[in-house]
Write a protein that holds these residues in place. Structure first.
Motif, short mmCIF file in Angstrom:
data_model
loop_
_atom_site.label_atom_id
_atom_site.label_comp_id
_atom_site.label_asym_id
_atom_site.label_seq_id
_atom_site.Cartn_x
_atom_site.Cartn_y
_atom_site.Cartn_z
N ILE A 19 0.81 -1.30 0.14
CA ILE A 19 -0.02 0.03 0.04
C ILE A 19 0.99 1.26 -0.03
O ILE A 19 1.61 1.70 0.86
CB ILE A 19 -0.79 0.00 1.28
N GLY A 20 0.57 2.30 -0.95
CA GLY A 20 1.32 3.26 -1.23
C GLY A 20 0.33 4.64 -1.06
O GLY A 20 -0.75 4.44 -1.08
N ALA A 21 0.96 5.69 -0.81
CA ALA A 21 -0.03 7.06 -0.84
C ALA A 21 1.03 8.19 -1.13
O ALA A 21 2.16 8.03 -1.04
CB ALA A 21 -0.68 7.24 0.58
N PRO A 22 0.34 9.23 -1.57
CA PRO A 22 1.35 10.43 -1.92
C PRO A 22 2.05 10.96 -0.77
O PRO A 22 1.58 11.13 0.39
CB PRO A 22 0.24 11.64 -2.29
N GLY A 23 3.59 11.11 -1.11
CA GLY A 23 4.25 11.50 -0.11
C GLY A 23 4.48 10.70 1.35
O GLY A 23 4.88 11.20 2.27
N GLN A 195 4.30 -7.51 -10.40
CA GLN A 195 4.87 -6.31 -10.81
C GLN A 195 3.95 -5.13 -11.05
O GLN A 195 4.13 -4.21 -11.50
CB GLN A 195 5.71 -6.60 -12.10
N ASP A 196 2.67 -5.60 -10.99
CA ASP A 196 1.67 -4.61 -11.37
C ASP A 196 1.29 -3.52 -10.16
O ASP A 196 1.21 -3.94 -8.97
CB ASP A 196 0.28 -5.42 -11.74
N ARG A 197 1.17 -2.42 -10.70
CA ARG A 197 0.71 -1.34 -9.49
C ARG A 197 -0.63 -0.75 -10.08
O ARG A 197 -0.52 0.10 -11.07
CB ARG A 197 2.04 -0.32 -9.45
N CYS A 198 -1.68 -0.43 -9.09
CA CYS A 198 -2.90 0.08 -9.65
C CYS A 198 -2.91 1.41 -8.77
O CYS A 198 -2.47 1.63 -7.72
CB CYS A 198 -4.11 -0.87 -9.05
N MET A 199 -3.05 2.44 -9.43
CA MET A 199 -3.42 3.92 -8.80
C MET A 199 -4.92 3.92 -8.60
O MET A 199 -5.67 3.83 -9.78
CB MET A 199 -2.90 4.85 -9.85
N ASN A 200 -5.32 3.82 -7.18
CA ASN A 200 -6.94 4.01 -6.92
C ASN A 200 -7.20 5.32 -6.96
O ASN A 200 -6.69 6.02 -6.17
CB ASN A 200 -7.04 3.38 -5.73
N ILE A 211 -12.97 -3.91 -4.36
CA ILE A 211 -12.58 -5.11 -5.26
C ILE A 211 -11.57 -5.01 -6.17
O ILE A 211 -10.51 -5.75 -6.40
CB ILE A 211 -14.01 -6.03 -5.21
N ALA A 212 -11.84 -4.36 -7.23
CA ALA A 212 -11.06 -4.53 -8.41
C ALA A 212 -9.86 -3.59 -8.15
O ALA A 212 -8.79 -4.19 -8.65
CB ALA A 212 -11.67 -3.48 -9.51
N ALA A 213 -9.87 -2.63 -7.52
CA ALA A 213 -8.23 -1.87 -7.25
C ALA A 213 -7.56 -2.50 -5.91
O ALA A 213 -6.49 -2.92 -6.15
CB ALA A 213 -8.77 -0.29 -6.80
N VAL A 214 -8.10 -2.79 -5.04
CA VAL A 214 -7.62 -3.18 -3.68
C VAL A 214 -7.57 -4.50 -3.77
O VAL A 214 -6.35 -5.29 -3.70
CB VAL A 214 -8.11 -2.48 -2.36
N SER A 215 -8.64 -5.20 -3.78
CA SER A 215 -8.51 -6.92 -3.40
C SER A 215 -7.82 -7.59 -4.31
O SER A 215 -6.98 -8.47 -4.31
CB SER A 215 -9.96 -7.24 -3.08
N ALA A 216 -8.21 -7.29 -5.76
CA ALA A 216 -7.37 -8.10 -7.01
C ALA A 216 -6.15 -7.81 -6.84
O ALA A 216 -5.25 -8.60 -7.16
CB ALA A 216 -8.10 -7.57 -8.10
N SER A 217 -5.36 -6.62 -6.53
CA SER A 217 -4.29 -6.16 -6.44
C SER A 217 -3.49 -7.24 -5.51
O SER A 217 -2.51 -7.61 -5.64
CB SER A 217 -3.93 -4.64 -6.38
N SER A 223 0.64 -4.14 -6.07
CA SER A 223 0.75 -2.91 -5.07
C SER A 223 -0.41 -1.93 -5.35
O SER A 223 -0.80 -1.89 -6.56
CB SER A 223 2.03 -2.10 -4.98
N ILE A 224 -0.88 -1.23 -4.69
CA ILE A 224 -1.97 -0.16 -4.67
C ILE A 224 -1.56 1.18 -4.11
O ILE A 224 -1.19 1.25 -3.03
CB ILE A 224 -3.22 -0.43 -4.03
N PHE A 225 -1.44 2.22 -5.04
CA PHE A 225 -1.08 3.58 -4.48
C PHE A 225 -2.31 4.24 -4.42
O PHE A 225 -3.25 4.34 -5.36
CB PHE A 225 -0.34 4.34 -5.72
N CYS A 226 -2.66 4.54 -3.04
CA CYS A 226 -4.17 4.93 -2.86
C CYS A 226 -4.02 6.66 -2.73
O CYS A 226 -3.54 7.22 -1.83
CB CYS A 226 -4.49 4.67 -1.56
N THR A 227 -4.61 7.26 -3.81
CA THR A 227 -4.96 8.86 -3.83
C THR A 227 -6.10 9.01 -2.87
O THR A 227 -6.70 8.17 -2.35
CB THR A 227 -5.50 9.09 -5.18
#
Length: 507
Positions: A19-23, A195-200, A211-217, A223-227
């Protein structure tokens, strides 16, 4: 193959980013698993057991994502829209029979007031200074501790309400096994890898983002970058920081992104996407084509709904058909007679059966009797959508059954009219809807938003439609707006639009 939320996280390396996020620093899979255990212990200490229901009202962002993922491993989650009013929260919390509610530290807004009114325990998601994205601890009142134990695959992981446009919202319980199956289906149809990263950019109180952005990743070890939610103004700045391989959004978001793509060509080149995904509403063929040209990547339209834990169909990565929602992608998908409980060929109501489908609406035997039926040992759910398969097994929707316009006995698909009007060079967005008519029952109307700097009159748009559509399908009324009213998740809503625009008496 695990059938619980906990099993989603099990196989991935400790140090891999989750899990990532800005800054913010990234939270690793090891960190997410440790957080899940900590949250389980804190829930039990505060009296929340494996079958208890926990409402979550947090701003969009990494803590909302991890609150869902961690709490769903230990109890039942019920994410709610952060923009509700106090009376709405009171209705949903009471309807859900919530044992506790998770709020941000210091949030004393309408959700807090509603929880106090109903005597529901408030747990605070406290984020320490400098903590990695999504890390939090739960703090709350002293309570009788709940027994240890974890949910099984037949326990409810997630509860959402349907967006009732004309009736009381229905409660949709999704089991641990439903959510796990849907995450797996989406990861498979998109060929997701670590290797895939979703920007949510999707709201995380809604099935699409959860489900599509978070759970499937997470299922795929990606990884999921959560805006903090969708903002066309900073989308490309976020993309530059996140370096995603894909994102998923609703059509109105994709359209807003396109309007700013020209001046962000460098970022598009620097951060190449493997694919883009669209769901939750019909993606106009013209927009799909524009996105594909702009990003130089496949645009995969999928078809989902809450009762299916999101995905039912998805276009293939190697073949996308504009105007189609793709092939069956998880559950079995068939066409049923609209009033009789049987499977048919041709056009009819889309029905689904599979491990991702809810066992049924809660405390609503009438809705279950109307929406579920059994044929040849399979339990089918009626989606309320009308459509047909082509010879390659791609599903083409003609619209919601209750949105199909009945003009004096002539049936008009609003999606077909949308598709024709979107070809008009001055039109950026369109939604075709039913306008009450004293003699015909319903008349065809369309609300449009024009492209910046372009003009068109109602007469010109009607003439454009009349040249391309049978007379009875062409809109008799065209309303030109600065913005089309949307629901909480960014979907344009056809039902009730005539009333919203002051063109009809409220029902």
């Amino acid at each position: 193959m695990g059938s619980t939320m906990k099993a989603l996280l099990a196989p991935h390396p400790e140090g891999a980013p989750a899990i990532g996020a800005p800054g913010r620093d990234w939270l690793s899979y090891g960190g997410l698993r440790a957080l899940s255990e900590k949250v389980r212990d804190q829930l039990r200490v505060h009296g929340v057991g494996a079958q208890d229901r926990v409402a979550i009202v947090l701003p969009n962002g990494p803590e909302m994502a991890t609150a869902f993922v961690t709490i769903a491993q230990s109890a039942t989650t019920a994410p709610l829209n952060p923009s509700y009013r106090e009376d709405e929260y009171a209705f949903y919390l009471d309807d859900l029979k919530a044992k506790a509610i998770v709020l941000a530290d210091g949030d004393e807004g309408p959700a807090f007031a509603a929880a106090n009114r109903l005597g529901i325990a408030v747990l605070r998601a406290v984020v320490a200074e400098g903590a990695p994205a999504g890390a939090f601890s739960l703090q709350g009142p002293v309570a009788e501790p709940a027994p240890a134990g974890e949910p099984t695959e037949n326990d409810v992981a997630l509860i959402l309400h349907t967006s009732g446009t004309t009736s009381r919202p229905k409660i949709v319980p999704l089991l641990q096994s439903n959510v796990a199956a849907s995450a797996r289906h989406i990861a498979e149809s998109l060929a997701l890898t670590p290797q895939d990263r979703c920007m949510n950019v999707m709201p995380l109180f809604h099935i699409h983002g959860l489900i599509a952005a978070v759970s499937a990743s997470l299922q795929a070890g990606g990884s999921i970058f959560c805006t903090n939610g969708f903002n066309a103004m900073n989308f490309f700045a976020m993309m530059k920081e996140a370096r995603p391989t894909w994102y998923t959004a609703v059509p109105t978001m994709h359209q807003a992104i396109l309007t700013r793509a020209g001046r962000n060509a460098d970022t598009i080149k620097e951060v190449p996407l493997r694919f883009l995904r669209s769901s939750s509403a019909s993606l106009p063929a013209q927009v799909m084509e524009q996105l594909r040209e702009t990003f130089g990547a496949p645009v995969v339209e999928a078809y989902g709904m809450t009762e299916a834990a999101h995905q039912m169909c998805c276009n293939r990565l190697d073949l996308q058909k504009p105007g189609s929602v793709g092939v069956a992608a998880g559950p079995k998908v068939a066409i049923a007679h609209e009033t009789e409980n049987r499977i048919i060929d041709g056009t009819g109501e889309v029905v689904i059966s599979g491990p991702n489908v809810t066992p049924g609406y809660e405390s609503n035997p009438d809705a279950n009797a109307k929406n579920f039926f059994e044929v040849d040992g399979l339990r089918w759910f009626r989606t309320g959508d009308q459509g047909a398969f082509d010879e390659e097994g791609f599903l083409h929707l003609t619209g919601r059954l209750k949105e199909i316009i009945n003009r004096g006995g002539e049936k008009v698909s609003p999606l077909e009219v949308d598709g024709v009007l979107m070809d008009h060079p001055a039109i950026q967005q369109v939604v075709t809807f039913a306008l009450p008519h004293p003699k015909l029952g319903e008349e065809v109307a369309a609300a449009v938003v024009l492209r910046e700097g372009m003009t068109a009159t109602e007469r010109e748009i009607r003439d454009f439609a009349l040249e391309r559509l049978a007379d009875f399908k062409a809109p008799r009324k065209v309303v030109i707006l600065d913005e089309i009213p949307k629901g909480a998740t960014g979907k344009m809503q056809r039902i009730g639009l005539a009333e919203k625009l002051g063109l009809a008496e409220p029902a």
